[in-house]
Scaffold this active site. Structure first.
Site, mmCIF file in Angstrom:
data_model
loop_
_atom_site.group_PDB
_atom_site.id
_atom_site.type_symbol
_atom_site.label_atom_id
_atom_site.label_comp_id
_atom_site.label_asym_id
_atom_site.label_seq_id
_atom_site.Cartn_x
_atom_site.Cartn_y
_atom_site.Cartn_z
ATOM 1 C CD GLU A 177 66.887 81.630 29.228
ATOM 2 O OE1 GLU A 177 65.910 82.120 28.514
ATOM 3 O OE2 GLU A 177 66.989 81.496 30.452
ATOM 4 C CD GLU A 207 63.858 86.186 33.148
ATOM 5 O OE1 GLU A 207 62.646 86.658 33.604
ATOM 6 O OE2 GLU A 207 63.983 85.714 32.176
HETATM 7 O O1 G3I Z 1 51.787 73.604 30.065
HETATM 8 C C1 G3I Z 1 50.643 74.714 29.477
HETATM 9 C C2 G3I Z 1 49.707 73.591 28.988
HETATM 10 O O2 G3I Z 1 49.137 72.599 29.881
HETATM 11 C C3 G3I Z 1 48.465 74.442 28.554
HETATM 12 O O3 G3I Z 1 47.458 73.876 27.815
HETATM 13 C C4 G3I Z 1 49.125 75.803 27.835
HETATM 14 C C5 G3I Z 1 48.031 76.886 27.491
HETATM 15 O O4 G3I Z 1 48.806 77.926 26.705
HETATM 16 O O5 G3I Z 1 50.259 76.346 28.442
HETATM 17 C C6 G3I Z 1 51.230 75.707 28.678
HETATM 18 O O6 G3I Z 1 52.257 76.297 29.495
HETATM 19 C C7 G3I Z 1 53.053 77.286 28.799
HETATM 20 C C8 G3I Z 1 54.457 76.939 29.000
HETATM 21 O O7 G3I Z 1 55.384 77.685 28.345
HETATM 22 C C9 G3I Z 1 54.822 75.419 28.506
HETATM 23 O O8 G3I Z 1 54.591 75.373 27.104
HETATM 24 C C10 G3I Z 1 52.826 78.552 29.252
HETATM 25 O O9 G3I Z 1 51.600 79.015 28.846
HETATM 26 C C11 G3I Z 1 53.804 79.613 28.656
HETATM 27 O O10 G3I Z 1 53.789 80.728 28.942
HETATM 28 C C12 G3I Z 1 55.141 78.922 29.007
HETATM 29 O O11 G3I Z 1 56.115 79.811 28.086
HETATM 30 C C13 G3I Z 1 57.473 79.488 28.302
HETATM 31 C C14 G3I Z 1 57.941 81.066 29.014
HETATM 32 O O12 G3I Z 1 59.123 80.970 29.447
HETATM 33 C C15 G3I Z 1 57.122 81.468 30.237
HETATM 34 O O13 G3I Z 1 57.651 82.650 30.879
HETATM 35 C C16 G3I Z 1 58.291 79.482 27.057
HETATM 36 O O14 G3I Z 1 57.770 78.022 26.444
HETATM 37 C C17 G3I Z 1 59.850 79.598 27.551
HETATM 38 O O15 G3I Z 1 60.498 79.238 26.287
HETATM 39 C C18 G3I Z 1 60.060 80.736 28.347
HETATM 40 O O16 G3I Z 1 61.525 80.485 28.612
HETATM 41 C C19 G3I Z 1 61.981 81.768 29.551
HETATM 42 C C20 G3I Z 1 63.199 81.185 30.293
HETATM 43 O O17 G3I Z 1 62.660 80.222 31.133
HETATM 44 C C21 G3I Z 1 63.882 82.369 31.144
HETATM 45 N N1 G3I Z 1 64.259 83.441 30.086
HETATM 46 C C22 G3I Z 1 63.331 84.155 29.438
HETATM 47 C C23 G3I Z 1 62.596 82.959 28.389
HETATM 48 C C24 G3I Z 1 61.580 83.259 27.605
HETATM 49 O O18 G3I Z 1 60.568 83.999 28.254
#
Ligand code: G3I
Length: 370
Positions: free
Chosen positions: A284, A175
């Site tokens: 994805e 991205e």
């Molecule tokens: O690991 C922490 C945890 O310790 C904490 O307690 C919790 C509190 O909310 O957050 C956890 O981290 C989260 C992480 O996912 C792991 O679950 C983040 O808050 C959360 O923002 C993160 O979201 C991910 C997102 O990317 C971040 O931008 C999604 O799961 C994931 O599916 C998404 O994937 C992205 C691709 O990598 C790139 N393309 C877009 C796609 C969707 O955004």
């Protein structure tokens, strides 16, 4: 004119035979239709990856806790490629300059190896989920271009080297092209771009290639079917390829919905990027039942929304199959509707082929019936 009894008998016989043949044909057509629509025992034993054996690997984004119970069985049955949804990203795997955290990524790689699956690495360089330390010095000030690039090179070299021979391909850069509809705004104003300028785009691919010359290196992005963004990505990749930068493929993320993209725009993007000699992957895939992220009404998985999703999945997989010589992988983002990154509170999005009980949805049967 009097009709002879012979003629009458012949007429009655002809009409009777015609009626009988028509009934038999009707019954036969129902039976054939029934057989075509019925799910054979063999079909229920096969998984997505089996149906698409002659086309491309079918992958899924997972977390270390995905490999428990029924979900593990579903993953083994249907998929032959894994992507780490989060744990291979810069932040989770390299939380501090002198500390890497390999355990969670190793769990996914080990599960894949134990089950004969490929692994796509996601992602080496991104503006999100990246430790703030990468851009700051000890005093908390922004680091120089030289320091930022040195840190990024070390990150990429360490991560790619560790999984050399186990991860077949990487989303090297994620991205990095501006999502802006303004065609003059090319690069996303990420910390990498602001500190290092455009040159980091080429360097990350060069460093990944040096660390693993056999890895397939992808540029990965979303909204790649939007004509303005498609052309920005195309022009940047065309220039870099001309300069000899080792970019091997484009990841179309495929975070789509029941109304977007059109078949025409999907075909156009696959054709345009592959015209550069690049491999194409859908990296994805999920299909939201809501037309836009701001669609606030929590409509739910209604029959009409389900039908729109069925029709959309049918369309995209028809395109994928027709372009199987250009497409080297299709990966779903999350395993089932039980949990999608798209879900927001009580508003579920139901974007995948397996329902909350891990059972195939109607859309699944449309994807495998060809
Ligand atoms: O690991 C922490 C945890 O310790 C904490 O307690 C919790 C509190 O909310 O957050 C956890 O981290 C989260 C992480 O996912 C792991 O679950 C983040 O808050 C959360 O923002 C993160 O979201 C991910 C997102 O990317 C971040 O931008 C999604 O799961 C994931 O599916 C998404 O994937 C992205 C691709 O990598 C790139 N393309 C877009 C796609 C969707 O955004």
């Amino acid at each position: 004119m009097k009709t002879s009894s012979f003629t009458k008998r012949s007429l009655i016989t002809f009409v009777s035979v015609f009626a009988l043949v028509s009934v038999l044909m009707l019954l036969s057509s129902y039976r054939v239709a029934g057989r075509k629509n019925a799910t054979s025992e063999a079909d229920t034993l096969k998984g997505l990856k089996d149906f698409y054996k002659g086309y491309f690997p079918i992958g899924v984004a997972v977390a270390p806790n995905s490999f428990e119970g029924a979900q593990a069985e579903l993953i083994k049955k249907h998929f032959n490629s894994l992507t780490a949804e989060n744990v291979m990203k810069p932040g989770p795997i390299h939380p501090e300059e002198k500390r890497y955290f390999w355990d969670d990524a190793d769990k996914i790689v080990n599960f894949a190896q134990a089950n004969g699956m490929k692994v796509r690495g996601h992602t080496l360089c991104w503006h999100s989920q990246t430790g703030a330390w990468m851009f700051k010095d000890a005093a908390g000030n922004q680091v120089s271009k030289e320091v930022a690039l040195a840190r990024l090179k070390d990150h990429i070299t360490q991560v790619v080297s560790r999984y050399k021979g186990k991860v077949y391909g990487w989303d090297v850069l994620n991205e990095a092209i501006a999502d802006d509809r303004d065609s003059t705004k090319i690069f996303r104003e990420s910390p990498w771009y602001k500190i290092c300028g455009e040159e980091y785009f080429a360097k990350v691919f060069q460093w990944a290639h040096e660390a693993d010359p056999n890895a397939v290196l992808f540029y990965n992005d979303y909204n790649t079917e939007n004509p303005v963004k498609r052309d920005k990505i195309y022009n940047v990749l065309k220039k870099l390829l001309k300069e000899g930068v080792p970019i091997h493929g484009v990841g179309l993320q495929g975070h789509w919905n029941v109304d977007n993209p059109s078949e025409q725009n999907l075909r156009a993007s696959i054709d345009k990027f592959s015209s550069l000699g690049l491999k194409i992957q859908i990296t994805e895939l999920d299909v939201s039942i809501y037309s836009s992220r701001t669609d606030t009404v929590n409509i739910g998985f209604t029959p009409s929304r389900e039908q729109k999703q069925i029709d959309f999945y049918k369309m995209i997989f028809k395109v994928f199959r027709e372009k199987k010589d250009l497409i080297t992988g299709v990966t779903f983002w999350n395993v089932s509707d039980r949990r999608s990154w798209l879900d927001r509170g009580n508003k579920k999005v139901y974007p995948l082929l397996f329902d909350e009980n891990l059972k195939p949805k109607k859309a699944y049967w449309e994807v495998v019936k060809f």
